[in-house]
Write an enzyme that holds these catalytic residues in place. Structure first.
Site, mmCIF file in Angstrom:
data_model
loop_
_atom_site.group_PDB
_atom_site.id
_atom_site.type_symbol
_atom_site.label_atom_id
_atom_site.label_comp_id
_atom_site.label_asym_id
_atom_site.label_seq_id
_atom_site.Cartn_x
_atom_site.Cartn_y
_atom_site.Cartn_z
ATOM 1 N N ARG A 40 11.987 -43.946 -76.044
ATOM 2 C CA ARG A 40 11.315 -45.209 -76.376
ATOM 3 C C ARG A 40 11.890 -46.392 -75.603
ATOM 4 N NH1 ARG A 40 10.707 -49.266 -80.833
ATOM 5 N NH2 ARG A 40 8.475 -49.446 -81.231
ATOM 6 N N ILE A 66 4.201 -52.695 -78.627
ATOM 7 C CA ILE A 66 4.469 -51.271 -78.820
ATOM 8 C C ILE A 66 4.570 -51.087 -80.320
ATOM 9 C CG2 ILE A 66 6.956 -51.645 -78.485
ATOM 10 C CD1 ILE A 66 7.189 -48.786 -77.507
ATOM 11 N N SER A 67 3.846 -50.109 -80.860
ATOM 12 C CA SER A 67 3.743 -49.970 -82.310
ATOM 13 C C SER A 67 5.048 -49.512 -82.944
ATOM 14 C CB SER A 67 2.636 -48.974 -82.672
ATOM 15 O OG SER A 67 1.369 -49.482 -82.333
ATOM 16 N N GLN A 68 5.160 -49.786 -84.219
ATOM 17 C CA GLN A 68 6.280 -49.315 -85.032
ATOM 18 C C GLN A 68 6.387 -47.792 -84.902
ATOM 19 O OE1 GLN A 68 5.475 -49.901 -89.162
ATOM 20 N NE2 GLN A 68 7.474 -49.210 -89.861
ATOM 21 N N PRO A 69 7.588 -47.244 -84.699
ATOM 22 C CA PRO A 69 7.742 -45.799 -84.549
ATOM 23 C C PRO A 69 7.123 -44.992 -85.702
ATOM 24 C CG PRO A 69 9.754 -46.876 -83.866
ATOM 25 C CD PRO A 69 8.863 -47.956 -84.421
#
Length: 229
Positions: A40, A66-69
């Site tokens: 990431r 970038i989205s939350q994991p």
């Protein structure tokens, strides 16, 4: 600085916390393995490196994130990805979700409306050796009909309604995972399963917050879902 292991632990904790809404006690082992494998830190800007494994969204420029994991992992799991699948992603962004999907399925096609992001993501994915990904710049509302039907479709931006072209391009038995709603308003993550050409089963999973899907249909309310709150 957080680590990959702490990110995975945060995802597992979030899964347990949202169990009542998602119905999931754990995510697919293959999904968690992909989350561990994809670096990431290589998908976030230099200034965000200290928070690369933070369980939250981060800016990537051009008004995108970038989205939350946890959300990346959950949406990947909801697709029920299998090694032989062909998947369409709407909203390449920085390519992180694309890379996770590439670890899970045979082929990923991804559409990004911001050409600069699409080009940068293509270069990034090439450097990292992903050979089962094909990108294009364009309006994701229309999908990518040339490669349809797809076993799964994932949308990484909130749409005011579910685009009909995406339903049309979904294979019978396939799943469409999409956040539906408007910016700064209520949004819900939905899973649509195509049970027959004229039969779609829809399930609302949980409340989410995404950047909006852009393009000429982004503010079109003529096709707004009748059941949308």
């Amino acid at each position: 600085m957080n680590t990959v292991q702490s990110m995975l632990q945060d995802i597992e904790m979030e899964v347990k916390f949202t169990h009542a809404m998602t119905g999931k006690n754990a995510l697919m082992p293959s999904v968690m393995a992909a989350m561990k494998r994809v670096p990431r830190q290589d998908f976030v800007p230099e200034e965000c490196q200290p928070r690369a494994f933070y369980n939250g969204p981060l800016p990537i420029g051009k008004g995108q994130t970038i989205s939350q994991p946890f959300i990346v992992a959950l949406m990947s799991d909801l697709l029920n990805p299998q090694p032989e699948h062909s998947v369409l992603e709407i909203g390449t962004g920085c390519g992180y979700q694309t890379a996770v999907l590439a670890c899970l399925v045979r082929q990923v096609y991804s559409v990004e409306i911001i050409e600069e992001l699409s080009v940068a993501s293509g270069e990034r994915l090439d450097r990292q050796g992903y050979t089962n990904v094909e990108l294009r710049s364009g309006d994701g509302y229309n999908g990518w009909p040339e490669h349809a039907p797809y076993d799964g479709i994932i949308v990484t931006a909130a749409a005011p309604h579910v685009p009909q072209p995406l339903i049309d391009q979904l294979r019978v038995g396939g799943r469409l995972v999409i956040p539906v709603g408007y910016p700064y308003s209520y949004q819900e993550l939905r899973v649509l399963e195509k049970q027959a050409e004229d039969k779609i089963e829809t399930r609302c999973v949980l409340a989410v917050s995404f950047v909006p899907l852009t393009g000429k249909h982004s503010t079109d309310t003529a096709y707004r879902d009748d059941d949308f709150p």
